[in-house]
Design a protein around this motif. Structure first.
Motif, mmCIF file in Angstrom:
data_model
loop_
_atom_site.group_PDB
_atom_site.id
_atom_site.type_symbol
_atom_site.label_atom_id
_atom_site.label_comp_id
_atom_site.label_asym_id
_atom_site.label_seq_id
_atom_site.Cartn_x
_atom_site.Cartn_y
_atom_site.Cartn_z
ATOM 1 N N TYR A 11 2.244 17.922 40.297
ATOM 2 C CA TYR A 11 2.648 18.530 39.112
ATOM 3 C C TYR A 11 1.688 18.202 37.967
ATOM 4 O O TYR A 11 1.453 19.177 37.482
ATOM 5 N N ASN A 57 2.048 22.568 36.080
ATOM 6 C CA ASN A 57 3.338 21.656 35.496
ATOM 7 C C ASN A 57 4.490 22.717 34.949
ATOM 8 O O ASN A 57 5.358 21.946 34.587
ATOM 9 N N CYS A 78 7.361 21.447 36.540
ATOM 10 C CA CYS A 78 7.979 20.221 36.161
ATOM 11 C C CYS A 78 9.038 20.097 35.189
ATOM 12 O O CYS A 78 9.087 20.658 33.917
#
Length: 61
Positions: free
Chosen positions: A27, A32, A35
């Motif tokens: 992540y 990301n 995330c």
């Protein structure tokens, strides 16, 4: 790298050996945008430090 990485509890937990490195590798250092922590942070929505990048809560942290 995620712009929140240096202040994210996931980094701390990984550095302390409380979480496996896979979280950071999958992540923080990658895309990301998947995330959940990142998404909430970007929206200014408070979230638990115990929340993992996939959105699950790890009460053992």
């Amino acid at each position: 790298m995620c712009k929140w990485y240096q202040v994210c509890p996931i980094k701390y937990y990984t550095d302390e050996g409380k979480l496996p490195q896979k979280w950071v590798d999958s992540y923080c250092l990658q895309d990301n945008k998947n995330c959940v922590r990142y998404q909430l942070e970007e929206k200014g929505i408070p979230h638990s430090d115990k929340m993992l990048p996939d959105g699950t809560i790890d009460d053992l942290l």
